[in-house]
Design a protein around this motif. Structure first.
Motif, PDB file in Angstrom:
ATOM      1  N   ARG A   3       6.677  23.877 -53.577  1.00 28.81           N
ATOM      2  CA  ARG A   3       7.533  24.617 -54.501  1.00 28.81           C
ATOM      3  C   ARG A   3       8.381  25.635 -53.790  1.00 28.81           C
ATOM      4  N   LEU A   4       8.667  25.554 -52.712  1.00 26.30           N
ATOM      5  CA  LEU A   4       9.307  26.537 -51.820  1.00 26.30           C
ATOM      6  C   LEU A   4      10.691  27.051 -52.581  1.00 26.30           C
ATOM      7  N   PHE A   5      11.565  26.170 -52.820  1.00 31.42           N
ATOM      8  CA  PHE A   5      12.930  26.609 -53.533  1.00 31.42           C
ATOM      9  C   PHE A   5      12.719  26.299 -55.063  1.00 31.42           C
ATOM     10  N   PHE A   6      11.474  26.131 -55.673  1.00 25.89           N
ATOM     11  CA  PHE A   6      11.367  25.486 -57.235  1.00 25.89           C
ATOM     12  C   PHE A   6      12.218  26.605 -58.056  1.00 25.89           C
ATOM     13  N   GLY A   7      12.991  26.005 -59.122  1.00 23.59           N
ATOM     14  CA  GLY A   7      13.746  26.761 -59.591  1.00 23.59           C
ATOM     15  C   GLY A   7      14.739  27.873 -59.129  1.00 23.59           C
ATOM     16  N   CYS A   8      15.295  27.685 -58.171  1.00 22.80           N
ATOM     17  CA  CYS A   8      16.132  28.474 -57.558  1.00 22.80           C
ATOM     18  C   CYS A   8      17.519  27.880 -57.911  1.00 22.80           C
ATOM     19  N   SER A   9      17.879  27.920 -59.157  1.00 25.84           N
ATOM     20  CA  SER A   9      18.853  27.152 -59.784  1.00 25.84           C
ATOM     21  C   SER A   9      20.245  27.548 -59.429  1.00 25.84           C
ATOM     22  N   ASN A  10      20.677  28.704 -58.568  1.00 27.45           N
ATOM     23  CA  ASN A  10      21.787  29.181 -58.261  1.00 27.45           C
ATOM     24  C   ASN A  10      22.199  28.829 -56.873  1.00 27.45           C
ATOM     25  N   LEU A  11      21.357  28.309 -56.032  1.00 29.23           N
ATOM     26  CA  LEU A  11      21.576  27.978 -54.890  1.00 29.23           C
ATOM     27  C   LEU A  11      22.662  26.782 -54.495  1.00 29.23           C
ATOM     28  N   LYS A  12      23.392  26.713 -53.888  1.00 24.44           N
ATOM     29  CA  LYS A  12      24.258  25.769 -53.606  1.00 24.44           C
ATOM     30  C   LYS A  12      24.408  24.855 -52.278  1.00 24.44           C
ATOM     31  N   MET A  13      23.601  25.740 -51.306  1.00 25.95           N
ATOM     32  CA  MET A  13      23.626  24.956 -50.262  1.00 25.95           C
ATOM     33  C   MET A  13      22.295  25.206 -49.455  1.00 25.95           C
ATOM     34  N   ILE A  14      21.616  24.821 -48.861  1.00 24.10           N
ATOM     35  CA  ILE A  14      20.165  24.924 -48.053  1.00 24.10           C
ATOM     36  C   ILE A  14      20.429  24.274 -46.619  1.00 24.10           C
ATOM     37  N   ASN A  15      20.110  24.923 -45.534  1.00 25.90           N
ATOM     38  CA  ASN A  15      20.138  24.359 -44.162  1.00 25.90           C
ATOM     39  C   ASN A  15      19.013  24.567 -43.531  1.00 25.90           C
ATOM     40  N   LEU A  16      18.072  23.646 -43.317  1.00 31.18           N
ATOM     41  CA  LEU A  16      16.770  23.989 -42.712  1.00 31.18           C
ATOM     42  C   LEU A  16      16.678  23.415 -41.224  1.00 31.18           C
ATOM     43  N   ILE A  17      17.754  23.308 -40.552  1.00 32.43           N
ATOM     44  CA  ILE A  17      17.765  22.629 -39.550  1.00 32.43           C
ATOM     45  C   ILE A  17      16.549  23.465 -38.459  1.00 32.43           C
ATOM     46  N   GLY A  18      16.558  24.561 -38.355  1.00 25.37           N
ATOM     47  CA  GLY A  18      15.450  25.177 -37.624  1.00 25.37           C
ATOM     48  C   GLY A  18      14.275  25.322 -37.965  1.00 25.37           C
ATOM     49  N   VAL A  19      14.009  24.855 -38.987  1.00 24.78           N
ATOM     50  CA  VAL A  19      12.553  24.803 -39.857  1.00 24.78           C
ATOM     51  C   VAL A  19      11.328  23.890 -39.251  1.00 24.78           C
ATOM     52  N   ASP A  20      10.280  24.384 -38.446  1.00 25.73           N
ATOM     53  CA  ASP A  20       9.484  23.468 -38.107  1.00 25.73           C
ATOM     54  C   ASP A  20       8.416  22.796 -39.108  1.00 25.73           C
ATOM     55  N   THR A  21       8.638  21.803 -39.608  1.00 26.80           N
ATOM     56  CA  THR A  21       7.559  21.093 -40.590  1.00 26.80           C
ATOM     57  C   THR A  21       6.798  20.068 -39.974  1.00 26.80           C
ATOM     58  N   LYS A  22       6.285  20.093 -38.743  1.00 27.74           N
ATOM     59  CA  LYS A  22       5.593  19.064 -38.030  1.00 27.74           C
ATOM     60  C   LYS A  22       4.170  19.066 -38.652  1.00 27.74           C
ATOM     61  N   ASN A  23       3.548  20.242 -39.278  1.00 27.24           N
ATOM     62  CA  ASN A  23       2.142  20.334 -39.701  1.00 27.24           C
ATOM     63  C   ASN A  23       2.024  20.283 -41.349  1.00 27.24           C
ATOM     64  N   VAL A  24       3.276  20.143 -41.865  1.00 20.86           N
ATOM     65  CA  VAL A  24       3.222  20.194 -43.296  1.00 20.86           C
ATOM     66  C   VAL A  24       2.846  18.822 -43.889  1.00 20.86           C
ATOM     67  N   ILE A  25       1.659  18.823 -44.774  1.00 18.34           N
ATOM     68  CA  ILE A  25       1.166  18.035 -45.685  1.00 18.34           C
ATOM     69  C   ILE A  25       1.612  17.842 -47.191  1.00 18.34           C
ATOM     70  N   ASN A  26       2.055  18.974 -47.600  1.00 16.14           N
ATOM     71  CA  ASN A  26       2.694  18.764 -48.866  1.00 16.14           C
ATOM     72  C   ASN A  26       4.005  19.631 -49.181  1.00 16.14           C
ATOM     73  N   MET A  27       5.041  18.697 -49.571  1.00 15.58           N
ATOM     74  CA  MET A  27       6.351  18.920 -50.002  1.00 15.58           C
ATOM     75  C   MET A  27       6.658  18.913 -51.759  1.00 15.58           C
ATOM     76  N   ARG A  28       5.529  18.786 -52.313  1.00 14.21           N
ATOM     77  CA  ARG A  28       5.617  18.662 -53.725  1.00 14.21           C
ATOM     78  C   ARG A  28       6.869  19.699 -54.355  1.00 14.21           C
TER      79      ARG A  28
END
Length: 131
Positions: A3-28
């Motif tokens: 739910r990181l961006f859940f309902g952020c209805s006005n966002l037009k662009m998201i760039n997550l190039i620098g985000v470390d997700t190697k230990n993430v188990i839930n992207m629901r």
């Protein structure tokens, strides 16, 4: 990252190039109902440990193209409604998706009405979910 961006209805662009997700188990619900989203760069996402992608992109109705060819999905158990209501989506690249452990794909492509290009790997197996 659930739910990181859940309902952020006005966002037009998201760039997550620098985000470390190697230990993430839930992207629901990560991008659930980000309805104005037109550009999403997930090219360096490490999804090797993720087990839940339930509703991950559901409702991103302005997104026309999505390249998830780098996603490693060998541990994912749930892809329930993952792309549902991504109604403007024309091109979807799932060329490296492995669904061997997935137990629920119900509604995965529900409402994806504009899709003209879908790239799947030979490791993508559709599984029936009976209730």
């Amino acid at each position: 990252m659930a739910r990181l961006f859940f309902g952020c209805s006005n966002l037009k662009m998201i760039n997550l190039i620098g985000v470390d997700t190697k230990n993430v188990i839930n992207m629901r619900d990560m991008f659930y109902n980000v309805s104005s989203l037109e550009s999403l760069n997930l090219s360096n996402f490490n999804t090797a440990k993720v087990i839940n992608m339930y509703y991950m992109f559901s409702g991103t109705s302005s997104l026309e193209s999505l390249d998830l060819s780098n996603f490693k999905t060998g541990n994912v158990l749930d892809m329930y409604y993952m792309f549902s209501e991504v109604s403007s989506l024309k091109s979807l690249d799932l060329s490296n998706f492995k669904t061997v452990k997935v137990t629920n794909m119900s509604g995965m492509f529900n409402g994806v009405s504009a899709l003209t290009e879908l790239k799947l790997s030979s490791n993508f197996k559709f599984k029936a979910h009976l209730t």
